[in-house]
Design an enzyme around this catalytic site. Structure first.
Site, PDB file in Angstrom:
ATOM      1  N   LYS A   1       4.867  47.843   5.362  1.00 42.39           N
ATOM      2  CA  LYS A   1       5.024  48.621   4.126  1.00 42.39           C
ATOM      3  C   LYS A   1       4.690  47.767   2.903  1.00 42.39           C
ATOM      4  CE  LYS A   1       8.503  51.529   6.328  1.00 42.39           C
ATOM      5  NZ  LYS A   1       9.932  51.818   6.509  1.00 42.39           N
TER       6      LYS A   1
ATOM      7  N   GLN B   1      15.605  49.807   4.459  1.00 35.61           N
ATOM      8  CA  GLN B   1      15.099  49.940   5.825  1.00 35.61           C
ATOM      9  C   GLN B   1      16.231  50.278   6.786  1.00 35.61           C
ATOM     10  OE1 GLN B   1      11.838  49.830   6.889  1.00 35.61           O
ATOM     11  NE2 GLN B   1      12.665  50.465   8.863  1.00 35.61           N
TER      12      GLN B   1
ATOM     13  N   ASP C   1      11.862  57.468   0.471  1.00 37.07           N
ATOM     14  CA  ASP C   1      11.942  58.012   1.825  1.00 37.07           C
ATOM     15  C   ASP C   1      12.145  59.520   1.825  1.00 37.07           C
ATOM     16  OD1 ASP C   1      11.516  55.936   3.679  1.00 37.07           O
ATOM     17  OD2 ASP C   1      13.520  55.131   3.320  1.00 37.07           O
TER      18      ASP C   1
END
Length: 286
Positions: free
Chosen positions: A53, A97, A120
């Protein structure tokens, strides 16, 4: 014989577009969008995902902030760090994460991230926005799946779509996105009776269960578009999906491979979400 969808090539198209927009935003606002990523603990898979990412963010030209916290960090310390990032006007997107250590409640952490910085798309406000058709951050994997389906020229209007999997991260949101495009959508899962008969009716099949080889060629409607979201390791340690690729490929019109299908697109759509967050934060004057 089905064609294989190259998720890596498609993700590059998305990232190149993000790269162009990042340059334009820097000219307009005097700064680049910035993504903050928090990694808690030393899980090897999580570290790999975070690395990919951050690499993609750097490729697009946006700024990044990487924060590492130990496995034994308290929930309070993590929450305080998120509050700090929420208040920082130089940070546009925040990604924590997952999974987190067992001593930390994931729902509490997800709720703590500002909805406008939730890259997200997991915050309850963004989940509600998706279902109420309001401006919101769309979860990366479902957004990537839709982009993949549209990239092969599949018009979802009136199509029968089956989503195998009911998670809040993939199954449910991708079903909503399919409905938004006028597909007739059913949701199944690993406990569904007569799963094969349902699959054989699907013009578009999205499989996101996490069970190796759940779907094989006997369960596919000829010409179906098959999207495999599964990420498993077989007995040889090789990455594989929920779909038996070799038996399904000759029957489907299009199919995503594992790896190299949905995964790269998830990261590419994350980059898109950072841009969306940048716009939301600047609208608020944050």
């Amino acid at each position: 014989m089905g064609d294989v969808i190259d998720g890596k090539a498609l993700s590059l198209v998305v990232k190149e577009d993000v790269k162009r927009q990042v340059a334009e935003l820097e000219k307009c606002f005097g700064r680049k969008p910035c993504l903050a990523v928090i990694l808690v603990g030393d899980d090897a898979a999580s570290r790999t995902y975070v690395g990919n990412k951050l690499k993609a963010a750097t490729y697009t030209g946006m700024d990044t902030l990487f924060i590492e916290l130990p496995t034994n960090v308290t929930e309070r310390v993590l929450l305080d760090k998120i509050v700090e990032l929420n208040k920082n006007s130089a940070i546009d997107g925040i990604l924590v994460q997952l999974p987190l250590p067992k001593n930390i409640n994931e729902a509490t952490i997800i709720d703590a991230v500002s909805p406008e910085k939730d890259v997200d798309g997991f915050h309850p406000k963004n989940v509600a926005g998706l279902w109420l058709e309001k401006d919101c951050i769309i979860p990366c994997t479902p957004a990537g799946i839709i982009r993949i389906i549209e990239s092969v020229g599949c018009d979802l209007n009136g199509k029968n779509a089956l989503v195998v999997g009911r998670s809040n991260i993939v199954g449910k949101p991708v079903a909503k996105l399919l409905m938004d495009r006028n597909a007739t959508v059913a949701i199944a899962h690993s406990h569904t009776v007569n799963l094969g008969s349902l699959c054989r009716m699907a013009d578009v099949l999205v499989v996101a269960v996490g069970k190796e080889g759940l779907i094989d060629g006997t369960m596919i409607k000829p010409g179906a578009v098959v999207i495999d979201v599964g990420m498993n390791r077989n007995v040889s340690g090789k990455l594989c999906g929920d779909v038996d690729f070799e038996s399904v490929k000759p029957i489907a019109s299009w199919i995503t491979p594992v790896p190299g299908g949905v995964g790269p697109m998830t990261i590419a759509m994350l980059m898109n979400n950072v841009l969306h967050c940048f716009q939301l934060c600047n609208q608020k004057g944050n």
